[in-house]
Design a protein around this motif. Structure first.
Motif, PDB file in Angstrom:
ATOM      1  N   GLN B  26     -16.034   5.445 -17.307  1.00 25.13           N
ATOM      2  CA  GLN B  26     -14.606   6.942 -17.130  1.00 25.13           C
ATOM      3  C   GLN B  26     -13.797   5.968 -16.808  1.00 25.13           C
ATOM      4  O   GLN B  26     -12.126   5.689 -17.381  1.00 25.13           O
ATOM      5  CB  GLN B  26     -14.975   7.678 -16.278  1.00 25.13           C
ATOM      6  CG  GLN B  26     -14.968   7.546 -15.131  1.00 25.13           C
ATOM      7  CD  GLN B  26     -15.106   9.222 -14.452  1.00 25.13           C
ATOM      8  OE1 GLN B  26     -15.241   9.651 -14.434  1.00 25.13           O
ATOM      9  NE2 GLN B  26     -15.316   8.449 -12.323  1.00 25.13           N
ATOM     10  N   ASP B  27     -13.689   4.597 -15.920  1.00 25.57           N
ATOM     11  CA  ASP B  27     -12.469   4.021 -15.666  1.00 25.57           C
ATOM     12  C   ASP B  27     -11.859   2.543 -16.593  1.00 25.57           C
ATOM     13  O   ASP B  27     -10.781   2.042 -16.873  1.00 25.57           O
ATOM     14  CB  ASP B  27     -13.180   3.309 -14.587  1.00 25.57           C
ATOM     15  CG  ASP B  27     -12.721   4.058 -13.047  1.00 25.57           C
ATOM     16  OD1 ASP B  27     -12.673   5.049 -13.570  1.00 25.57           O
ATOM     17  OD2 ASP B  27     -13.612   3.535 -12.322  1.00 25.57           O
ATOM     18  N   GLN B  28     -13.328   2.275 -17.133  1.00 23.34           N
ATOM     19  CA  GLN B  28     -13.140   1.419 -18.599  1.00 23.34           C
ATOM     20  C   GLN B  28     -11.949   2.658 -19.517  1.00 23.34           C
ATOM     21  O   GLN B  28     -10.839   1.495 -20.004  1.00 23.34           O
ATOM     22  CB  GLN B  28     -14.062   0.937 -19.764  1.00 23.34           C
ATOM     23  CG  GLN B  28     -14.847  -0.549 -19.132  1.00 23.34           C
ATOM     24  CD  GLN B  28     -16.457   0.542 -18.682  1.00 23.34           C
ATOM     25  OE1 GLN B  28     -16.297   1.040 -17.765  1.00 23.34           O
ATOM     26  NE2 GLN B  28     -16.990  -0.394 -19.291  1.00 23.34           N
ATOM     27  N   TYR B  30     -10.144   5.524 -18.716  1.00 20.77           N
ATOM     28  CA  TYR B  30      -9.134   5.375 -18.681  1.00 20.77           C
ATOM     29  C   TYR B  30      -7.905   4.679 -18.527  1.00 20.77           C
ATOM     30  O   TYR B  30      -6.770   4.656 -19.520  1.00 20.77           O
ATOM     31  CB  TYR B  30      -8.986   6.156 -16.857  1.00 20.77           C
ATOM     32  CG  TYR B  30      -8.188   6.574 -16.900  1.00 20.77           C
ATOM     33  CD1 TYR B  30      -7.313   8.145 -17.184  1.00 20.77           C
ATOM     34  CD2 TYR B  30      -7.292   6.200 -15.841  1.00 20.77           C
ATOM     35  CE1 TYR B  30      -6.702   8.069 -16.732  1.00 20.77           C
ATOM     36  CE2 TYR B  30      -6.397   6.230 -15.489  1.00 20.77           C
ATOM     37  CZ  TYR B  30      -5.125   7.734 -15.089  1.00 20.77           C
ATOM     38  OH  TYR B  30      -4.559   7.918 -15.016  1.00 20.77           O
ATOM     39  N   ASN B  31      -8.493   3.180 -17.943  1.00 18.95           N
ATOM     40  CA  ASN B  31      -7.523   2.561 -17.850  1.00 18.95           C
ATOM     41  C   ASN B  31      -7.279   1.519 -19.162  1.00 18.95           C
ATOM     42  O   ASN B  31      -6.017   1.244 -19.653  1.00 18.95           O
ATOM     43  CB  ASN B  31      -8.110   1.221 -17.469  1.00 18.95           C
ATOM     44  CG  ASN B  31      -7.369  -0.357 -17.204  1.00 18.95           C
ATOM     45  OD1 ASN B  31      -6.343   0.095 -16.189  1.00 18.95           O
ATOM     46  ND2 ASN B  31      -7.696  -1.478 -17.355  1.00 18.95           N
ATOM     47  N   LEU B  34      -4.711   4.248 -20.749  1.00 22.83           N
ATOM     48  CA  LEU B  34      -3.424   4.630 -19.619  1.00 22.83           C
ATOM     49  C   LEU B  34      -2.929   3.695 -20.522  1.00 22.83           C
ATOM     50  O   LEU B  34      -1.099   3.278 -20.405  1.00 22.83           O
ATOM     51  CB  LEU B  34      -3.852   4.522 -18.675  1.00 22.83           C
ATOM     52  CG  LEU B  34      -2.553   4.936 -17.279  1.00 22.83           C
ATOM     53  CD1 LEU B  34      -1.693   5.829 -17.477  1.00 22.83           C
ATOM     54  CD2 LEU B  34      -3.483   4.477 -15.958  1.00 22.83           C
ATOM     55  N   ALA B  47      -8.371  10.484 -21.985  1.00 22.72           N
ATOM     56  CA  ALA B  47     -10.329   9.638 -22.641  1.00 22.72           C
ATOM     57  C   ALA B  47     -11.162  10.525 -22.249  1.00 22.72           C
ATOM     58  O   ALA B  47     -12.606  11.070 -22.512  1.00 22.72           O
ATOM     59  CB  ALA B  47     -10.165   9.114 -20.572  1.00 22.72           C
ATOM     60  N   MET B 148      -6.058  -6.635 -19.861  1.00 23.25           N
ATOM     61  CA  MET B 148      -6.404  -5.221 -19.258  1.00 23.25           C
ATOM     62  C   MET B 148      -7.438  -4.991 -18.756  1.00 23.25           C
ATOM     63  O   MET B 148      -8.110  -5.340 -17.433  1.00 23.25           O
ATOM     64  CB  MET B 148      -5.010  -4.035 -19.680  1.00 23.25           C
ATOM     65  CG  MET B 148      -4.422  -4.112 -19.765  1.00 23.25           C
ATOM     66  SD  MET B 148      -2.933  -4.221 -18.679  1.00 23.25           S
ATOM     67  CE  MET B 148      -3.214  -2.570 -17.473  1.00 23.25           C
ATOM     68  N   GLU B 149      -8.410  -5.717 -19.881  1.00 20.36           N
ATOM     69  CA  GLU B 149      -9.372  -5.082 -19.626  1.00 20.36           C
ATOM     70  C   GLU B 149     -11.102  -6.101 -19.754  1.00 20.36           C
ATOM     71  O   GLU B 149     -11.845  -6.498 -19.241  1.00 20.36           O
ATOM     72  CB  GLU B 149     -10.147  -4.686 -20.906  1.00 20.36           C
ATOM     73  CG  GLU B 149     -10.058  -2.872 -20.483  1.00 20.36           C
ATOM     74  CD  GLU B 149     -10.756  -2.332 -18.912  1.00 20.36           C
ATOM     75  OE1 GLU B 149     -12.770  -2.197 -19.527  1.00 20.36           O
ATOM     76  OE2 GLU B 149     -10.123  -1.375 -18.963  1.00 20.36           O
TER      77      GLU B 149
END
Lengths: 136, 187
Positions: B26-28, B30-31, B34, B47, B148-149
């Motif tokens: 979820q964080d990957q 969403y980031n 976003l 997401a 970002m990732e």
């Protein structure tokens, strides 16, 4: 002569000062651009909002309920079926029309058609009128 | 739970497996989303759509790439699709406004503050994100996945289904474009 050389020296210093100021400004600008470009270095990953899974699950359940709760006439299967029937009827009508007109073209030649028109447009009254005039 | 077990569980529509997948990614997702759409509300919607698509189409996942690669690909595509639809709505909005029957606000990206940016860099980061939003889709995707990732060029090439030199070229052009636009703004 001294005055002239002093003047030249002054001009040279002025130009050098100007170039230096420009150079510093350019360096500052480059530095600022680099600063902006590097502003996301070491950025932390954004976390998904709280209760993300709960909200996702609720949305999925709502979507499934939505499909089942759809009135029969709006169900995709019914809509697609109706669309197929309409397309079939259209294709059938268009096909029949074109084959009928082809048959008309093939059936008779032009002289037959002219004779047909001639017989239809020869009014029987013409003869009657003529007869009436003679009687008078 | 290993990746193959997770995929098997998802194919069997096991809720536990799905929950595990969401919590893991979820964080990957969403980031990434976003950073592309630059709006928290839209990012959450997209997401969610990503995970719904994963759940529905996992049966077609052949396992040729890693699960994370596949999820990143869906996330990037979905986020870029949203931007495209917003842009076309904006274009259409201008047209309908000409005829005077449009009351809805059209898409105008404002200043975006990423929650992971340090406080002293917020202003500069906002300017950078504004410039990122102007990048073409493929450059934007490559730049965001890398910056970002923290993904490698190899991972990005797998996600975007292009060669590694192509990713290098995308990154080079993205940086050049950003530099040009930021320089234009600071004049």
């Amino acid at each position: 002569m001294d005055c002239r050389s002093n003047g030249l020296k002054f001009e040279k210093t002025k130009v050098l000062k100007y170039v230096h100021v420009k150079y510093i400004a350019m360096k500052n600008k480059d530095y600022h651009i680099e600063e902006i470009l590097n502003s996301i270095e070491g950025i932390r990953r954004a976390s998904a909002p709280e209760f993300f899974y709960t909200r996702l699950k609720a949305r999925m359940e709502k979507e499934v309920q939505g499909v089942y709760a759809m009135p029969g006439l709006l169900k995709p299967v019914f809509v697609l079926g109706m669309l197929a029937v309409v397309i079939f009827i259209n294709a059938f009508v268009i096909f029949n029309k074109t084959s009928a007109s082809d048959e008309l073209h093939l059936a008779g030649n032009d002289t037959d058609l002219i004779q047909l028109y001639a017989s239809e447009y020869t009014p029987a009254e013409i003869g009657n009128l003529y007869d009436l005039n003679i009687e008078k | 739970m290993t990746e193959s077990e997770l995929i098997q569980g998802l194919k069997e529509k096991d809720e536990k497996a799905f929950r595990h997948l969401v919590e893991q990614f979820q964080d990957q997702v969403y980031n990434t989303v976003l950073s592309i759409v630059q709006n928290p509300q839209d990012a959450e919607d997209v997401a969610q759509e990503v995970f719904i698509q994963v759940y529905r189409s996992v049966s077609s996942f052949k396992g040729e790439s890693r699960l994370s690669t596949w999820i990143y690909r869906i996330a990037t595509t979905r986020a870029l699709d949203l931007l495209r639809s917003k842009k076309s709505k904006k274009r259409f909005g201008v047209l309908t406004r000409l005829f005077g029957n449009d009351n809805e606000p059209v898409f105008e990206p404002g200043d975006f503050n990423h929650p992971g940016v340090a406080l002293d860099r917020k202003e500069n980061a906002a300017r950078l994100f504004k410039a990122i939003s102007r990048l073409p889709d493929n450059q934007k995707a490559a730049f965001i996945l890398h910056k970002m990732e923290n993904l490698s060029y190899q991972e990005i090439s797998d996600i975007l289904q292009v060669s590694v030199p192509a990713v290098e070229s995308l990154m080079h052009r993205a940086k050049a474009n950003l530099r040009k636009w930021i320089a234009g703004q600071t004049d």
